[in-house]
Design an enzyme around this catalytic site. Structure first.
Site, PDB file in Angstrom:
ATOM      1  N   ARG A  94      -8.729  12.044  12.802  1.00 28.69           N
ATOM      2  CA  ARG A  94      -7.130  11.812  12.728  1.00 28.69           C
ATOM      3  C   ARG A  94      -6.451  13.018  12.862  1.00 28.69           C
ATOM      4  O   ARG A  94      -6.790  13.930  12.298  1.00 28.69           O
ATOM      5  CB  ARG A  94      -6.811  10.626  11.823  1.00 28.69           C
ATOM      6  CG  ARG A  94      -7.269   9.417  12.078  1.00 28.69           C
ATOM      7  CD  ARG A  94      -6.913   8.401  10.930  1.00 28.69           C
ATOM      8  NE  ARG A  94      -5.660   8.045  11.371  1.00 28.69           N
ATOM      9  CZ  ARG A  94      -4.966   7.140  10.491  1.00 28.69           C
ATOM     10  NH1 ARG A  94      -5.525   6.553   9.448  1.00 28.69           N
ATOM     11  NH2 ARG A  94      -3.792   6.828  10.797  1.00 28.69           N
ATOM     12  N   ARG A 149      -7.372  -3.803   9.587  1.00 31.13           N
ATOM     13  CA  ARG A 149      -6.499  -4.867  10.024  1.00 31.13           C
ATOM     14  C   ARG A 149      -6.801  -5.383  11.466  1.00 31.13           C
ATOM     15  O   ARG A 149      -6.389  -6.640  11.769  1.00 31.13           O
ATOM     16  CB  ARG A 149      -5.040  -3.836  10.508  1.00 31.13           C
ATOM     17  CG  ARG A 149      -4.475  -3.139   9.414  1.00 31.13           C
ATOM     18  CD  ARG A 149      -2.988  -3.020   9.487  1.00 31.13           C
ATOM     19  NE  ARG A 149      -2.781  -2.075   8.482  1.00 31.13           N
ATOM     20  CZ  ARG A 149      -2.317  -2.092   7.179  1.00 31.13           C
ATOM     21  NH1 ARG A 149      -2.526  -3.615   6.588  1.00 31.13           N
ATOM     22  NH2 ARG A 149      -1.938  -1.266   6.147  1.00 31.13           N
ATOM     23  N   ASP A 180       2.180  -1.249  11.857  1.00 24.98           N
ATOM     24  CA  ASP A 180       0.888  -1.736  11.435  1.00 24.98           C
ATOM     25  C   ASP A 180       0.580  -3.221  11.467  1.00 24.98           C
ATOM     26  O   ASP A 180      -0.669  -3.591  11.193  1.00 24.98           O
ATOM     27  CB  ASP A 180       0.661  -1.516   9.731  1.00 24.98           C
ATOM     28  CG  ASP A 180       0.734   0.085   9.536  1.00 24.98           C
ATOM     29  OD1 ASP A 180       0.203   0.837  10.101  1.00 24.98           O
ATOM     30  OD2 ASP A 180       0.946   0.399   8.360  1.00 24.98           O
ATOM     31  N   LYS A 187       0.712  -1.435   0.017  1.00 25.39           N
ATOM     32  CA  LYS A 187      -0.018   0.088   0.145  1.00 25.39           C
ATOM     33  C   LYS A 187       0.725   1.239  -0.106  1.00 25.39           C
ATOM     34  O   LYS A 187       0.616   2.158  -0.702  1.00 25.39           O
ATOM     35  CB  LYS A 187      -0.776   0.029   1.009  1.00 25.39           C
ATOM     36  CG  LYS A 187      -1.855   1.313   1.417  1.00 25.39           C
ATOM     37  CD  LYS A 187      -3.237   0.823   2.170  1.00 25.39           C
ATOM     38  CE  LYS A 187      -3.119   0.583   3.442  1.00 25.39           C
ATOM     39  NZ  LYS A 187      -2.875   1.996   4.225  1.00 25.39           N
TER      40      LYS A 187
HETATM   41  C1  S3P Z   1       2.617   4.783   6.306  1.00 20.45           C
HETATM   42  C2  S3P Z   1       3.159   5.252   7.699  1.00 20.45           C
HETATM   43  C3  S3P Z   1       2.466   4.813   8.835  1.00 20.45           C
HETATM   44  C4  S3P Z   1       1.574   3.607   8.587  1.00 20.45           C
HETATM   45  C5  S3P Z   1       0.586   3.628   7.427  1.00 20.45           C
HETATM   46  C6  S3P Z   1       1.379   3.844   6.173  1.00 20.45           C
HETATM   47  C7  S3P Z   1       3.204   5.327   4.981  1.00 20.45           C
HETATM   48  O1  S3P Z   1       1.698   5.752   9.266  1.00 20.45           O
HETATM   49  O2  S3P Z   1       0.909   3.313   9.894  1.00 20.45           O
HETATM   50  O3  S3P Z   1      -0.195   2.568   7.240  1.00 20.45           O
HETATM   51  O4  S3P Z   1       2.763   4.956   3.976  1.00 20.45           O
HETATM   52  O5  S3P Z   1       3.885   6.245   5.139  1.00 20.45           O
HETATM   53  P1  S3P Z   1       2.659   6.735  10.359  1.00 20.45           P
HETATM   54  O6  S3P Z   1       3.474   7.736   9.498  1.00 20.45           O
HETATM   55  O7  S3P Z   1       1.372   7.744  10.935  1.00 20.45           O
HETATM   56  O8  S3P Z   1       3.255   5.916  11.341  1.00 20.45           O
END
Ligand code: S3P
Length: 441
Positions: free
Chosen positions: A126, A391, A319, A25
């Site tokens: 958020r 998740r 995650d 992703k």
């Molecule tokens: C992500 C960073 C993480 C992760 C999210 C995807 C990214 O978030 O939890 O699913 O693609 O940069 P945070 O930057 O809030 O830790």
């Protein structure tokens, strides 16, 4: 009227066979963003056709970028160059996707048009000051709600300056937002993180030939260059593989191979943590695909033990905690997680929602301010509310492999944000899962 999905998992079963998981992703988002801003054509293979990465794709279409696909994971982008985006007619709605909103905010600060970013009910709660504050320091004009949440109103025509930013939290989204704004800033933008977080942005910027300086936990770049289109092969998402890594570990007689999974060291905390708990994980056929390391991962059932999760592993597995909590509940002894307060501001409060669900199944799980204490034991069946968190839904689905009675998981529609086809794939491997539709308002 909206449709909600529920999963019901009957007890027993094991996981057997070979599989692939959908594309990563994080890498899928970044491939669209950099491909759109590059000069030339970018072809992406292995793109995640999930709602989150599709939200990013649609946002760029709404800004005038010609994108064909996705077709069996293939996407072709005709890059418009750093200054070729056009003002969207409407606000950009990115649904459930925090990555879309935070990274887009960074790069939209540097455009010469105004734009509004909105999201669904979860994303609308958020925290966005974590990006709005450093971007404002760079000279951006960006407004949040009074609570610091979406929608975001971003004003164009600002001149951005590079900054030297030390992040208060370990967040790849914040790091990436500042770096993407830095592409448009005068002078050097430098970001230092308190702990290593995923470095897909850095790797992909280098692939698109934007010079970066990386030293320890600091990365720096200068604004005012050009991105050069480059084809991107997206590896399987280790965060999706996590549910099968845990499932095969906890279910007796399991033996699976997950093919073509990204094992970037800034993402592979799940492997280190599970191995420390006693998991039987083999890394096979390790190879490099573009700028990302990839492997096949073999997992066989194992007797897991509780551990104190090393705090430096937390951002490397951020995650994967919903799945890891299920592993801990099935392990012998106590698992303690600390230093993971960030879990409280994910798609749901993953500490509280997981602790509530585990307690529903009779597990000994105690939520703390920044983690959880779980004493392993037997799992019963029960009715779990996933709070619309993809998740959490998938984590409790694999818990069904060890529960003594059926588990029903509610609000599973958002599984499609990151893992379309999860239930069918899990069923093919041996999970006794049924999907049912419920009509809501
Ligand atoms: C992500 C960073 C993480 C992760 C999210 C995807 C990214 O978030 O939890 O699913 O693609 O940069 P945070 O930057 O809030 O830790």
């Amino acid at each position: 009227m909206s449709h909600e999905l529920n999963f019901t998992v009957r007890p027993g079963g094991c996981l057997q066979g070979d599989l692939r998981v959908p594309g990563d992703k994080s890498i899928s988002h970044r491939a669209i963003m950099l491909g759109a801003l590059a000069k030339g054509q970018t072809r992406i293979s292995g793109f995640l056709e999930g709602e989150d990465s599709l939200a990013t794709l649609q946002a760029f279409r709404a800004m005038g970028v010609s994108i064909s696909g996705p077709d069996a994971g293939c996407v072709t982008i005709e890059g418009v160059g750093m200054h070729g985006l056009q003002a969207p007619v409407r606000p950009l709605d990115v649904g459930n996707s925090g990555t879309s909103m935070r990274l887009l905010a960074g790069l939209l600060c540097g455009q010469d048009f105004d734009v509004t970013l909105t999201g669904d009910a979860s994303l609308s709660t958020r925290p966005m000051r974590r990006i709005a504050d450093p971007l404002t320091d760079m000279g951006a004009r960006i407004e949040t709600s009074a609570k610091g949440t979406p929608p975001l109103h971003i004003y164009g025509h600002q001149s951005l300056q590079g900054i030297d930013y030390t992040m208060p939290m370990a967040s790849a989204q914040v790091k990436s937002a500042v770096l993407l704004a830095g592409l448009y800033a005068e002078g050097e933008t430098r970001v230092t993180e308190p702990a290593v977080t995923r470095d897909h942005s850095e790797r992909m910027l280098e692939t698109f030939q934007w010079p970066l300086k990386r030293r320890g936990r600091t990365v720096a770049l200068s604004g005012g260059g050009e991105l050069k289109a480059h084809d991107i092969q997206v590896p399987g998402d280790i965060s999706s593989a996590a549910f099968f890594i845990v499932g095969a570990s906890i279910a007796a007689d399991s033996d699976i191979i997950i093919k073509g999974v990204g094992i970037n060291p800034s993402r592979s905390g799940i492997i280190a943590i599970m191995r420390q708990m006693g998991a039987d994980i083999e890394i096979l056929q390790q190879r490099q695909e573009g700028s990302e390391p990839v492997a096949d991962i073999r997992i066989r059932s194992a007797r897991l033990q509780g551990i104190d999760i090393p705090v430096e592993q937390v951002p490397l597995a951020i995650d994967e905690f919903p799945a890891l909590f299920i592993a801990a509940a099935c392990a012998q002894g106590t698992t303690r997680l600390t230093g993971a307060a960030e879990l409280r501001v994910k798609e749901s409060d993953r500490i509280q929602v997981m602790a509530d669900g585990l307690q529903t199944l009779g597990a000994d799980a105690e939520a703390t301010a920044d983690g959880m204490i779980i004493r392993g034991g037997a799992l019963a069946g029960g009715d779990i509310e996933s709070q619309g968190d993809h998740r959490i839904a998938m984590a409790f689905a694999v818990a069904g492999l060890r529960a003594s009675a059926a588990i029903t998981i509610r609000s599973c529609r958002n599984v499609a944000t990151s893992f379309p086809g999860f239930a069918d794939l899990a069923a093919r491997l041996g999970l006794a899962i049924d999907v049912s539709t419920e009509e809501g308002i």
